[in-house]
Design a protein around this motif. Structure first.
Motif, PDB file in Angstrom:
ATOM      1  N   GLU A  65     -64.949  59.455 -14.646  1.00 47.95           N
ATOM      2  CA  GLU A  65     -64.133  59.323 -13.439  1.00 47.95           C
ATOM      3  C   GLU A  65     -62.965  58.406 -13.781  1.00 47.95           C
ATOM      4  N   THR A  86     -57.833  60.162 -10.163  1.00 50.95           N
ATOM      5  CA  THR A  86     -57.085  59.694  -8.998  1.00 50.95           C
ATOM      6  C   THR A  86     -55.783  59.080  -9.500  1.00 50.95           C
ATOM      7  N   LYS A  99     -63.107  54.451  -5.483  1.00 53.99           N
ATOM      8  CA  LYS A  99     -62.928  55.028  -6.820  1.00 53.99           C
ATOM      9  C   LYS A  99     -63.134  53.982  -7.916  1.00 53.99           C
TER      10      LYS A  99
END
Length: 317
Positions: free
Chosen positions: A21, A45, A114
């Motif tokens: 991630e 992101t 996140k």
């Protein structure tokens, strides 16, 4: 593409995979690299507060996120018929005050979520030149076309930059000790500051990053985007028409150098499969009703489903 001179790039001890991630923050080159991650369907992101050019602005945004800050009217201002925040990019500005406040608060909430689970944080530093809003004696991330007389221009020294970088590292690792942080300096030249001034700025950033990494060491890395642009791609044919930003050839090349050093070999196989589907989806048939094209679409759909079965986050639109 091969060049006689190649900047050495160390292989990552914790490379990126399709289970990783990623949070990408920083200057416009962070967007270039972030779009590559998005194209290849990594979990990524990009800049929830919009483009942030300097390390103090990045630290402030991360601090806001970790504090789960709720923005109020004292954090914004009205100018040229729009509401703005000095700490965010104009992409978030709005004609609706409540919309801006909601977008700012949602951006920090989402970033906090996140950052808690991110395997990798990629921070791209653009410049050490900053603007101080004289009325509040605070550095801003964006001037939003407020008259220049309202600001004082300053150059961050290495001590200030290192404080900001250390603050970013400590804050993020406090909530996510295992996160891997990759710093890089944007290859975009800020020529509006002056040629010598741009070099001065970039050198302060590069020195500060190296000194910070040498002191902290664990789970930190530096990727030499700026050096690759200056020393491997040292030709104006690798620049866009403005002669400031890297063109697509340069972006693709720097991405290749990044991928070979910071992405797992196993992920390359998936990247090729994703690329095949992406190109297939943008393919225009001369005869959309033909059996050949229908079979092509069926196989493409099967490849997309196979990828989604393996990595549920991969969605093709």
């Amino acid at each position: 593409m091969q060049f006689r001179t190649q900047i050495p790039v160390s292989k990552s001890n914790n490379p990126i995979s399709y289970d990783s991630e990623i949070v990408s923050l920083g200057s416009c080159f962070a967007v270039n690299m972030g779009e590559k991650f998005n194209y290849f369907k990594f979990q990524n992101t990009i800049n929830p507060f919009g483009i942030l050019f300097h390390p103090v602005a990045l630290k402030k945004f991360i601090d806001y996120s970790l504090a789960d800050k709720e923005f109020t009217e004292t954090d914004i201002f009205y100018h040229n018929e729009r509401w703005h925040c000095f700490d965010a990019h104009s992409d978030l500005s709005s004609t609706d005050k409540e919309e801006l406040l909601a977008n700012l608060s949602n951006a920090t909430k989402n970033t906090l979520s996140k950052l808690k689970t991110a395997s990798h944080l990629i921070v791209t530093l653009g410049t050490a030149w900053v603007y101080r809003y004289n009325q509040k004696n605070e550095l801003v991330a964006n001037c939003h076309k407020v008259p220049q007389k309202e600001f004082s221009k300053e150059l961050l020294n290495t001590t200030s930059i290192k404080e900001a970088l250390s603050g970013i590292i400590n804050s993020v690792k406090n909530i996510n000790p295992s996160v891997n942080i990759i710093f890089t300096v944007s290859p975009v030249r800020h020529i509006k500051d002056g040629f010598s001034e741009n070099q001065w700025s970039k050198s302060n950033l590069i020195s500060s990053v190296h000194e910070t990494i040498a002191e902290v060491k664990e789970n930190l890395a530096y990727f030499p985007s700026y050096e690759i642009m200056m020393d491997e791609l040292r030709d104006y044919r690798f620049y866009a028409e403005d002669m400031i930003h890297p063109n697509q050839v340069a972006i693709d090349y720097i991405w290749e150098r990044f991928a070979e050093s910071h992405i797992t070999l196993e992920a390359f196989t998936t990247m090729k499969e994703v690329d095949t589907v992406q190109k297939g989806m943008h393919h225009r048939s001369f005869n959309p009703e033909s059996e050949q094209h229908k079979n092509f679409l069926l196989k493409l759909e099967q490849k997309a489903k196979s990828l989604k079965d393996k990595y549920p986050h991969i969605i093709f639109k």
